[in-house]
Design a protein around this motif. Structure first.
Motif, PDB file in Angstrom:
ATOM      1  N   ILE A 423       0.838  -1.209   0.000  1.00 12.37           N
ATOM      2  CA  ILE A 423       0.000   0.000   0.000  1.00 12.37           C
ATOM      3  C   ILE A 423       0.871   1.257   0.000  1.00 12.37           C
ATOM      4  O   ILE A 423       0.630   2.211  -0.751  1.00 12.37           O
ATOM      5  CB  ILE A 423      -0.953  -0.014   1.205  1.00 12.37           C
ATOM      6  N   LEU A 424       1.882   1.273   0.849  1.00 13.54           N
ATOM      7  CA  LEU A 424       2.770   2.434   0.910  1.00 13.54           C
ATOM      8  C   LEU A 424       3.502   2.647  -0.416  1.00 13.54           C
ATOM      9  O   LEU A 424       3.619   3.783  -0.901  1.00 13.54           O
ATOM     10  CB  LEU A 424       3.781   2.258   2.047  1.00 13.54           C
ATOM     11  N   THR A 425       3.977   1.551  -1.007  1.00  9.77           N
ATOM     12  CA  THR A 425       4.715   1.665  -2.275  1.00  9.77           C
ATOM     13  C   THR A 425       3.811   2.201  -3.378  1.00  9.77           C
ATOM     14  O   THR A 425       4.202   3.104  -4.136  1.00  9.77           O
ATOM     15  CB  THR A 425       5.285   0.299  -2.685  1.00  9.77           C
ATOM     16  N   TYR A 426       2.613   1.682  -3.480  1.00  9.95           N
ATOM     17  CA  TYR A 426       1.694   2.096  -4.550  1.00  9.95           C
ATOM     18  C   TYR A 426       1.304   3.566  -4.417  1.00  9.95           C
ATOM     19  O   TYR A 426       1.334   4.320  -5.397  1.00  9.95           O
ATOM     20  CB  TYR A 426       0.456   1.211  -4.523  1.00  9.95           C
ATOM     21  N   THR A 427       0.903   3.977  -3.221  1.00 10.11           N
ATOM     22  CA  THR A 427       0.463   5.366  -3.038  1.00 10.11           C
ATOM     23  C   THR A 427       1.599   6.353  -3.268  1.00 10.11           C
ATOM     24  O   THR A 427       1.398   7.417  -3.870  1.00 10.11           O
ATOM     25  CB  THR A 427      -0.112   5.557  -1.626  1.00 10.11           C
ATOM     26  N   ILE A 428       2.792   6.016  -2.803  1.00 11.46           N
ATOM     27  CA  ILE A 428       3.928   6.919  -3.006  1.00 11.46           C
ATOM     28  C   ILE A 428       4.271   7.034  -4.480  1.00 11.46           C
ATOM     29  O   ILE A 428       4.545   8.131  -4.993  1.00 11.46           O
ATOM     30  CB  ILE A 428       5.147   6.441  -2.182  1.00 11.46           C
ATOM     31  N   MET A 429       4.252   5.926  -5.216  1.00 11.02           N
ATOM     32  CA  MET A 429       4.518   5.977  -6.656  1.00 11.02           C
ATOM     33  C   MET A 429       3.476   6.813  -7.388  1.00 11.02           C
ATOM     34  O   MET A 429       3.803   7.561  -8.312  1.00 11.02           O
ATOM     35  CB  MET A 429       4.559   4.558  -7.232  1.00 11.02           C
ATOM     36  N   ALA A 430       2.210   6.685  -6.984  1.00 11.35           N
ATOM     37  CA  ALA A 430       1.158   7.468  -7.626  1.00 11.35           C
ATOM     38  C   ALA A 430       1.330   8.958  -7.371  1.00 11.35           C
ATOM     39  O   ALA A 430       1.093   9.787  -8.251  1.00 11.35           O
ATOM     40  CB  ALA A 430      -0.211   7.001  -7.129  1.00 11.35           C
ATOM     41  N   LEU A 431       1.784   9.321  -6.160  1.00 11.11           N
ATOM     42  CA  LEU A 431       1.966  10.730  -5.820  1.00 11.11           C
ATOM     43  C   LEU A 431       3.253  11.306  -6.399  1.00 11.11           C
ATOM     44  O   LEU A 431       3.333  12.513  -6.662  1.00 11.11           O
ATOM     45  CB  LEU A 431       1.957  10.898  -4.296  1.00 11.11           C
ATOM     46  N   LEU A 432       4.255  10.461  -6.598  1.00 13.67           N
ATOM     47  CA  LEU A 432       5.522  10.955  -7.148  1.00 13.67           C
ATOM     48  C   LEU A 432       5.406  11.327  -8.624  1.00 13.67           C
ATOM     49  O   LEU A 432       6.228  12.085  -9.138  1.00 13.67           O
ATOM     50  CB  LEU A 432       6.624   9.900  -6.979  1.00 13.67           C
ATOM     51  N   GLY A 433       4.391  10.789  -9.322  1.00 12.96           N
ATOM     52  CA  GLY A 433       4.197  11.140 -10.728  1.00 12.96           C
ATOM     53  C   GLY A 433       4.013  12.629 -10.932  1.00 12.96           C
ATOM     54  O   GLY A 433       4.817  13.289 -11.598  1.00 12.96           O
ATOM     55  N   PRO A 434       2.968  13.236 -10.337  1.00  6.56           N
ATOM     56  CA  PRO A 434       2.801  14.685 -10.501  1.00  6.56           C
ATOM     57  C   PRO A 434       3.805  15.511  -9.713  1.00  6.56           C
ATOM     58  O   PRO A 434       4.056  16.671 -10.054  1.00  6.56           O
ATOM     59  CB  PRO A 434       1.375  14.922  -9.978  1.00  6.56           C
ATOM     60  N   ALA A 435       4.388  14.928  -8.654  1.00  7.16           N
ATOM     61  CA  ALA A 435       5.295  15.703  -7.804  1.00  7.16           C
ATOM     62  C   ALA A 435       6.659  15.900  -8.443  1.00  7.16           C
ATOM     63  O   ALA A 435       7.161  17.029  -8.537  1.00  7.16           O
ATOM     64  CB  ALA A 435       5.443  15.016  -6.441  1.00  7.16           C
ATOM     65  N   ILE A 436       7.278  14.829  -8.910  1.00 13.98           N
ATOM     66  CA  ILE A 436       8.639  14.941  -9.471  1.00 13.98           C
ATOM     67  C   ILE A 436       8.734  14.351 -10.875  1.00 13.98           C
ATOM     68  O   ILE A 436       9.832  14.240 -11.420  1.00 13.98           O
ATOM     69  CB  ILE A 436       9.664  14.233  -8.558  1.00 13.98           C
ATOM     70  N   GLY A 437       7.590  13.975 -11.460  1.00 11.54           N
ATOM     71  CA  GLY A 437       7.626  13.431 -12.815  1.00 11.54           C
ATOM     72  C   GLY A 437       8.028  11.976 -12.887  1.00 11.54           C
ATOM     73  O   GLY A 437       8.390  11.485 -13.958  1.00 11.54           O
ATOM     74  N   PHE A 438       7.961  11.242 -11.773  1.00 15.97           N
ATOM     75  CA  PHE A 438       8.319   9.822 -11.791  1.00 15.97           C
ATOM     76  C   PHE A 438       7.316   9.038 -12.615  1.00 15.97           C
ATOM     77  O   PHE A 438       6.100   9.225 -12.494  1.00 15.97           O
ATOM     78  CB  PHE A 438       8.354   9.270 -10.364  1.00 15.97           C
ATOM     79  N   ALA A 439       7.814   8.200 -13.488  1.00 14.65           N
ATOM     80  CA  ALA A 439       6.959   7.362 -14.320  1.00 14.65           C
ATOM     81  C   ALA A 439       7.388   5.905 -14.166  1.00 14.65           C
ATOM     82  O   ALA A 439       8.576   5.589 -14.157  1.00 14.65           O
ATOM     83  CB  ALA A 439       7.027   7.784 -15.787  1.00 14.65           C
ATOM     84  N   LEU A 440       6.417   5.061 -14.066  1.00 13.46           N
ATOM     85  CA  LEU A 440       6.670   3.640 -13.845  1.00 13.46           C
ATOM     86  C   LEU A 440       6.934   2.954 -15.184  1.00 13.46           C
ATOM     87  O   LEU A 440       6.073   2.920 -16.062  1.00 13.46           O
ATOM     88  CB  LEU A 440       5.457   3.001 -13.163  1.00 13.46           C
ATOM     89  N   ASN A 441       8.145   2.419 -15.336  1.00 10.36           N
ATOM     90  CA  ASN A 441       8.472   1.665 -16.543  1.00 10.36           C
ATOM     91  C   ASN A 441       8.750   0.219 -16.169  1.00 10.36           C
ATOM     92  O   ASN A 441       8.668  -0.177 -15.002  1.00 10.36           O
ATOM     93  CB  ASN A 441       9.667   2.305 -17.263  1.00 10.36           C
ATOM     94  N   LEU A 442       9.087  -0.577 -17.169  1.00 13.27           N
ATOM     95  CA  LEU A 442       9.290  -2.011 -16.914  1.00 13.27           C
ATOM     96  C   LEU A 442      10.416  -2.295 -15.918  1.00 13.27           C
ATOM     97  O   LEU A 442      10.243  -3.118 -15.013  1.00 13.27           O
ATOM     98  CB  LEU A 442       9.548  -2.724 -18.244  1.00 13.27           C
ATOM     99  N   PRO A 443      11.585  -1.666 -16.050  1.00 11.69           N
ATOM    100  CA  PRO A 443      12.622  -1.909 -15.042  1.00 11.69           C
ATOM    101  C   PRO A 443      12.175  -1.511 -13.635  1.00 11.69           C
ATOM    102  O   PRO A 443      12.567  -2.161 -12.662  1.00 11.69           O
ATOM    103  CB  PRO A 443      13.781  -1.032 -15.527  1.00 11.69           C
ATOM    104  N   ALA A 444      11.370  -0.448 -13.521  1.00 17.08           N
ATOM    105  CA  ALA A 444      10.875  -0.056 -12.203  1.00 17.08           C
ATOM    106  C   ALA A 444       9.968  -1.134 -11.623  1.00 17.08           C
ATOM    107  O   ALA A 444      10.002  -1.411 -10.413  1.00 17.08           O
ATOM    108  CB  ALA A 444      10.138   1.275 -12.292  1.00 17.08           C
TER     109      ALA A 444
END
Length: 584
Positions: A423-444
């Motif tokens: 849960i923590l990993t998913y929510t943080i990844m979702a919030l990091l997208g608009p915050a710092i431009g993090f995008a989930l790719n295959l290696p991630a």
């Protein structure tokens, strides 16, 4: 005598595990609430999962600069292109060199991807050049009248020290020569008139080479021929008009619309002299414009050229703002100016922002051409993601089977901890997208799957320490607290090594591998948080329940099954009393 109470607090929260659980619960609620309130309920996807555009740019050789295509210039170009794309808000764009002369730009599918494609290869060579003569955009056949030059529809520039002055921004309106022959004479006369160098000519365009004090007849004749034959209505001819011309040499150029062609003198101010550029909307005139602030050195150059031009007659009192060889504006100058300039006219909001963006981040040191443009679909990445998720699910299922079979009741605590970590990993990844431009790719995604093993390993270390204490003959509650310091040290060392590896990998790699390193480092940090704030407090609470404390065979902590030793007891010695010996 009662045992000291401070030992309870130092043993990992034996007395008050609820505080740690409340803290992590608050964090989970806050992150989940922030995710829903922001409207970003899913992580942003990279180009391999969402699709996008892949562009290959090929560096072009420059006349007179055989060694221009080198590692330094290529790396500089990569840095500038990356800043331009990021300036548009495009996330997870990958910009990297390939070979000695190619740059690969991967732009994920998104709102601004089209704008980014238009700007990645824009050279953005900006020069302020004095106008020597101007005519219509079409070539002039021998003996025929040339069309008149009209500035209608072209952007105009309003240079100013503090604010715009509309009176200084008039479009060029001149009467061109009647024929190619008279056009040629006009070119010759203009070049001769401009032969006297200006005080800033020695530093024009960022070059240390001085401007020529006279124009050779051969060069003049060639320039005359090029000027009269230039067809600015032809897009290719318009783009190639100034190719191979040094900033310190006169040149010909077309307006960006192709309705006028110019003979321009040596560059007096260059794009490197622009300190900042912004797109602004002028409320009074109701137009979009691009305002530029010059550096101290550029301001002095701008003041020098406007002082010279303000004393000339039309069209020699105009200066052309040339961007990548095309004249985007050619305003008249009626007074000496310095400090700033504005390019205004027929801009839309997007075109004004695009121009301000390329000017703000500087000109590319090389010219590039689009070698290939490939549209990447999400189908292939989706198939790979599906395969990766299936592999991750199989791996997670095997971990669960192992935990249940070997640790039995303790597996419940491990699964709860994995759920909290997820849960923590998913929510943080979702919030990091608009915050710092993090995008989930295959290696991630691979990094997140690897983290399952790291997290499970931490639980196993703690559980085995507890079982070791029970084997030594201790009951469950003391075993839980005595095992924690030893397990804590092992977990911290293990996670530190994993995080260090992720950090080094993130720093020394580029592109998609950084996604793997970032996710691995993030999940490693979350492993520490979950073990300290959830697994340990939950284990403390479970040790107080009858099911675990009694050593139920299904608890995973059955002393008999673990081969526990008898409780350790100290032998007491009975000292014989010597003061009253017994008589036989």
């Amino acid at each position: 005598m009662a045992a000291p109470k401070k030992g309870r607090g130092s043993s990992g929260g034996q007395g008050r595990p609820g505080r740690a659980l409340a803290l992590i619960l608050i964090a989970m609620v806050a992150l989940t609430g922030g995710m829903f309130l922001s409207g970003h309920t899913t992580p942003r996807l990279g180009i391999d999962l969402a699709g996008g555009t892949s562009i290959t740019l090929k560096a072009k050789s420059q006349p007179g600069k055989p060694d221009a295509i080198n590692e330094t210039n290529m790396n500089t170009a990569v840095s500038i292109i990356e800043r331009r794309v990021n300036g548009l808000g495009v996330s997870e764009a990958e910009v990297q060199t390939q070979g000695a002369s190619n740059i690969i730009v991967n732009i994920p599918k998104g709102t601004n991807s089209k704008q980014a494609r238009e700007q990645v290869g824009t050279t953005a060579q900006l020069y302020f050049r004095p106008v020597l003569t101007v005519t219509g955009g079409q070539p002039t056949p021998e003996g025929s009248a040339s069309p008149s030059a009209s500035g209608s529809g072209k952007p105009s520039a309003t240079p100013s020290a503090k604010a715009s002055d509309p009176e200084t921004a008039s479009d060029p309106k001149t009467t061109p020569s009647a024929s190619a022959t008279t056009q040629g004479r006009a070119v010759t006369d203009a070049l001769k008139q401009d032969a006297t160098p200006t005080p800033s000519a020695s530093t024009s365009g960022g070059s240390d080479a001085p401007a020529a004090t006279e124009t050779p007849d051969v060069a003049t004749a060639a320039l005359e021929k090029k000027f009269t034959a230039l067809d600015c209505t032809d897009k290719k001819a318009r783009a190639a008009a100034g190719d191979g011309v040094k900033p310190t040499d006169p040149t010909v150029a077309c307006s960006s619309e192709g309705d006028a062609k110019y003979l321009l003198g040596p560059a007096e101010v260059s794009g490197t002299d622009v300190d900042d550029a912004k797109a602004q909307f002028d409320q009074q005139r109701g137009i979009w414009l691009v305002s530029m602030e010059f550096t101290d050195k550029g301001s002095k150059k701008f003041q020098t050229i406007t002082k010279k031009l303000s004393a000339q007659q039309s069209p020699q009192n105009q200066f052309a703002i040339s961007l990548d060889g095309e004249v985007v504006s050619a305003p008249q100058v009626n007074e000496t100016l310095s400090g700033s300039a504005e390019i205004s006219g027929s801009f839309t909001q997007q075109s004004a922002e695009d121009l301000a963006n390329v000017l703000s981040y500087g000109a590319l040191p090389l010219s590039f051409s689009e070698d290939t443009v490939t549209t990447v679909t999400a189908a292939l990445g989706g198939e790979q993601l599906e395969a990766g998720l299936i592999a991750g699910a199989i791996g997670l299922a095997l971990v669960v089977i192992y935990l249940v079979a070997y640790y039995r009741g303790l597996a419940f605590i491990a699964l709860l901890s994995l759920l909290v970590s997820g849960i923590l990993t998913y929510t943080i990844m979702a919030l990091l997208g608009p915050a710092i431009g993090f995008a989930l790719n295959l290696p991630a995604v691979c990094g997140a799957i690897v983290a399952i093993g790291i997290t499970a390993d931490s639980f196993i270390v703690y559980f085995e320490r507890i079982r070791d204490e029970i084997r030594e003959g201790r009951t469950l509650r003391p075993a839980v607290e005595r095992a924690w310091p030893r397990a804590r040290r092992t977990i911290l060392v293990s996670d530190f090594v994993s995080f260090l590896a992720a950090a080094v990998l993130f720093l020394v790699t580029v592109g998609k591998v950084q996604g793997f390193a970032f996710t691995l480092g993030l999940t490693t940090l979350l492993d520490v948080v979950v073990v300290f704030l959830f697994t340990k407090p939950v284990m403390t609470l479970m040790a107080r329940t009858k099911f675990f404390a009694s050593g139920n065979p299904w608890s995973g902590l059955d002393p008999t099954r673990l081969g526990a030793k008898p409780p350790l007891r100290r032998s007491r010695r009975v000292n014989a009393r010597t003061d009253h010996p017994k008589e036989a």
